[in-house]
Design a protein around this motif. Sequence first.
Motif, PDB file in Angstrom:
ATOM      1  N   VAL A 150      -6.404  40.183 -57.573  1.00 41.19           N
ATOM      2  CA  VAL A 150      -5.204  39.903 -58.365  1.00 41.19           C
ATOM      3  C   VAL A 150      -5.183  40.731 -59.647  1.00 41.19           C
ATOM      4  CG1 VAL A 150      -3.980  38.132 -59.675  1.00 41.19           C
ATOM      5  CG2 VAL A 150      -4.950  37.594 -57.429  1.00 41.19           C
ATOM      6  N   SER A 151      -4.045  41.368 -59.907  1.00 38.83           N
ATOM      7  CA  SER A 151      -3.797  42.059 -61.172  1.00 38.83           C
ATOM      8  C   SER A 151      -2.375  41.761 -61.609  1.00 38.83           C
ATOM      9  CB  SER A 151      -3.976  43.574 -61.026  1.00 38.83           C
ATOM     10  OG  SER A 151      -5.299  43.902 -60.678  1.00 38.83           O
ATOM     11  N   TRP A 152      -2.129  41.815 -62.911  1.00 37.25           N
ATOM     12  CA  TRP A 152      -0.768  41.634 -63.410  1.00 37.25           C
ATOM     13  C   TRP A 152      -0.576  42.392 -64.715  1.00 37.25           C
ATOM     14  CZ3 TRP A 152      -0.743  39.331 -68.176  1.00 37.25           C
ATOM     15  CH2 TRP A 152      -1.781  38.449 -68.486  1.00 37.25           C
TER      16      TRP A 152
ATOM     17  N   TYR B  96       2.949  41.706 -60.741  1.00 36.72           N
ATOM     18  CA  TYR B  96       1.609  41.381 -60.286  1.00 36.72           C
ATOM     19  C   TYR B  96       1.358  42.115 -58.986  1.00 36.72           C
ATOM     20  CZ  TYR B  96       2.981  38.381 -56.427  1.00 36.72           C
ATOM     21  OH  TYR B  96       3.478  37.915 -55.250  1.00 36.72           O
TER      22      TYR B  96
ATOM     23  N   GLU C  50       4.299  42.593 -54.712  1.00 42.38           N
ATOM     24  CA  GLU C  50       4.678  42.798 -56.097  1.00 42.38           C
ATOM     25  C   GLU C  50       5.999  42.093 -56.383  1.00 42.38           C
ATOM     26  OE1 GLU C  50       6.243  46.662 -57.994  1.00 42.38           O
ATOM     27  OE2 GLU C  50       4.102  46.667 -58.447  1.00 42.38           O
TER      28      GLU C  50
END
Length: 604
Positions: free
Chosen positions: A502-504, A555, A586
């Motif tokens: 997970v990235s945001w 995200y 996304e």
Amino acid sequence: TPLGVYWVLARNGFKTGEVSGSSQAMFICGICSAFSQCLYGGVCLSTGDCECANGATGTLCQIPPVGDGHCDVFFNEAVYDYDNGDCCQSTCESSSKYECGIEAFGKLERIKVGFPYCKDPAINCGEHCWTEISQPATLLSRTGTWPRIQLSSNGRILILSEPELDALQVFDLRGSEWVQRGPILSGPRSSNFGLYLDLASLPGTVVSQRIGLMPIALAVGVERSSGYGVQVFRFEQNDIDWRNVGDEIEACSLSQSKNCQILSVSIGQDRDHLVVAVVMMDAVKVFETYLEANEDEIWQPVDLVGETNYTASTVSLAQDGKVCAIASGVVPGEIAIHRFYEDPTFLHLSALLERDIVEILTLELDYHGETLSTHFLHDQNGILQDAFATVHTSEEEQNPMIIDWIEETVIDAKFSEDGNTVAIKMETDEGALIRIVDYSLKAVDFNDHNLALADYSLSYDGSFLGVSNQDGGRVFEGTGVSCKNQTLVSISIVMDERPEEVSWDLEAIRVANGNMTTTANVGRCANCYYDIDRYSRTNIVEDRCYPSDCLRFRYHAPHGHRGGAGFVMFVNGRHVFTFDDGSQEEQIVYLNGNYLDDCVEEWS
């Protein structure tokens, strides 16, 4: 509509709780009309049935959903006693249907949303009060002694220890009650078990575990006739009892040192690694063990590279167990930053803070050991004065914050884990009180009976304060995150089994002539939930303040989300976004009204 009619419950037909007896009831019309309207925003359909709104139920929507543990904004008014207390943490009581502060969105099971609509003036008193978040946690012993108290980073786990009885209890906040976790932990008789202890938990942003309890580890000092040791315990999410981690750590032996006495213990943990630091009269010792399935845990000493002489009671271990800060006993104001198996770096606080430091009293590292907070004494024209400071552990990133204390006598002080808040117990003419201060010098006082005897503890951001009393412990909520003229963005993330993916990003944007421009990246998580074993199936809430009202949230989860995971977002208490569809990778959301047009700025 006849009122006050008594009737007899039927013996046959519909099942009832009783087979006979009398009950008082009010008859109402079963068909809505201009003379018998639907209440609380309900709509009368052409069939004569009411289509209820705002959570109301009943034939004419006459039953309001107040006092059920769920905040209904429609009823959050004085005339309805502010939803009968459901919208504020200190007055909300969970029911069999709802848990206070928890919502369900789409496929997502349980999301911590807090109490963004609390506006009861008797409760929401701005920056000048503390409100109790639940019923007190009560000791089983009731001996009248004052226990030691410690909160977890998120303020939802509470430890009460009674060294006089060689016992401690651990509680979890469930709804509006503190519920004891597992059995009471006890040590050898007359060992002062619980006098020195520390807790390792997940970061304060993790507010709940979707399955089971939040995993924690405890380190507890033990006094024996032959010397001092440390016992370590774990409680994982599906456990029902405490588990010992390896054998008791032998800290020191009286046969080898006359100064054998524990002054404090610290514990840190990452996904498969536990670290314990022990401060004694003349030494600091660090031990580690690895947590492997079907393998016995064995504690091994850690050799601190470049070790020097250290003063007592001035050590801090980051909760992820990777950084240790130790004050030097040779050079006042010098602190060694040990990143294990690397050469230490040194912070020279006297020069950095431009103070003639005489003694460092406490140290507090944040979760990953990136910032360090300290309470110290310095010489001000021949007078010793208290001061508090927070600095980076890397000398290249210094922008120190400092408070010179010139008010009442300081008894002791404790920092929040993020280093932005300090709780100062001090002596006044009216008795002891606890003053919670941040680096903007905003201060909130907590005053209660016999605070001089009470122990206290802060959550990671200073929004929760735990205070002990003769019966147990109480936890209070303060002002929490206050963004003043900025935008409060609350991102609630439910993790699946791959949190490391997970990235945001949060970006400030402007639009002119149909073209969108990113003006700044104001928030970022680049695979920051990498610790899969400890973050999976958790609910994380990131509360942050941003200077722009027009933000774009993006995200990325390469394989999508599984098992009901996803995001829920609030902006200044307004629900703006829910994502629970694992088919997408996304999502872009415009936080100012959710529309690109709201972000248009006329440029000259």
